[in-house]
Design an enzyme around this catalytic site. Sequence first.
Site: not given
Length: 426
Positions: A250, A350
């Site tokens: 913008d 993990h």
Amino acid sequence: MVYRRFFKRPIDFILSLIAIIILSPVYIITAILIRIKLGSPVLFKQKRPGLNGEIFWMYKFRTMTDKKNENGELLDDEFRMTRFGNMLRSTSLDELPELFNILKGDMSIVGPRPLLVEYLPLYNDEQARRHEVRPGLSGLAQIGGRNAISWEEKFKLDVEYVDNISFIGDIKIILITIKKVFVREGINSEDSVTMERFKGTKVESSHHLEGDKNLMKKELVIIGASGHGKVVSDIALNLNRWNKISFLDDNLSLKTSMNLDIIGTIEDAPKFIDKAEMFVAIGNNSIRKRIQEDLKSKGANLVSLIHPSSIIGSHVNIGLGTVIMPGAIVNCETTIGEGSIINTGSTIDHDNIIGNYVHISPGAHLAGTVRVGDRTWIGVGAIVSNNINICEDSTIGAGGVVVKDIDIKGTYVGVPVKIIKIKDKT
Ligand SMILES: CC(=O)SCCNC(=O)CCNC(=O)[C@H](O)C(C)(C)COP(=O)(O)OP(=O)(O)OC[C@H]1O[C@@H](n2cnc3c(N)ncnc32)[C@H](O)[C@@H]1OP(=O)(O)O
């Protein structure tokens, strides 16, 4: 040809029957565990295209719970996914019920994977040839590559299989698949979120541009040209996958350090949907979500960006529109949702389940088995201990240390973190 016409189907029938009998204890134990840990029904069925594109119900084992929120709506996938469900997927045990599809004649042991019904109109004539044979439990494309191979490459392997079916070839594919499943090397899964959805192949790009790989590169439009957009464009340039990279912002007078053009405002984004791949690079999680969801609903071709210096473990799923920044580490069997930012040098260990539109800031560290809800922001250098759940729409301040579950939406700071603001319900 003789094998394909006269022997493949009887062999499929006999082998699947033998496999079902031998594996019956595995079916029973898996079904009982699923019933206890995930609920019922134990089987999950989905419509898939079979021989000549005819639709059949494909069966799998359930891998997610039916957990609902207080309004009775199903929770987001990352809260319905469990370690057990993840284990079923990574060991391919969830695929076992497909042996019954083989017995019935919907599928074959070896053949191109049955993909989503909605892909049917998107195949070009050559790719559609993958439906000239019964779909399979595993195929040339599954043993040949990693998740990283493109849909086009997979379909080429599928058609190559259709043109060269042989008994020896099928045996080879079966043996390699078994080996891959047992060493958990990772079968190339079309259901994985790592694989972007198939959006069709532009005919021109596979015909007259053949031979000149550079010309085949497309355009990338990045929405948002401020600090985050700058880093995203740097990653995109590094990946060298696009001819042209430009921004929408913008603030048209923003100076982009890479000298890339700002070609319009964010409102102009829909105009580029048919011309370019897109990436939403807005730091604010809620705004990024709004723009990305809007573009997605209009059919935009969104990409994920993974910097080559990041380390991604096995069986990691990364959603569409997510960026993995330089030096980040995502360890094995972690799932990251759509539109998330895994920022510079952060580590996610993990079995984490990270939601959609999450931001893990630079240098934040998440230990094993952490869950982060949608739109949550983990500040720079924060630490999250193992087995912690952090709910959606929350903020963990810079340097915060999380050692207990966070169930109330809000802003948390300090060591260990304490709540300083409860999020407005509005
Ligand atoms: C590539 C990139 O740059 S990615 C962006 C990375 N940036 C970050 O990670 C920044 C994370 N943001 C923060 O840590 C912010 O301070 C927030 C979001 C936690 C809080 O911001 P605000 O809601 O504006 O809170 P505000 O600044 O008013 O502070 C409120 C109180 O909390 C304290 N506070 C704010 N942040 C922290 C923090 N991280 N650790 C400890 N205390 C904090 C303030 O000192 C203040 O205390 P006081 O009332 O005693 O004066």
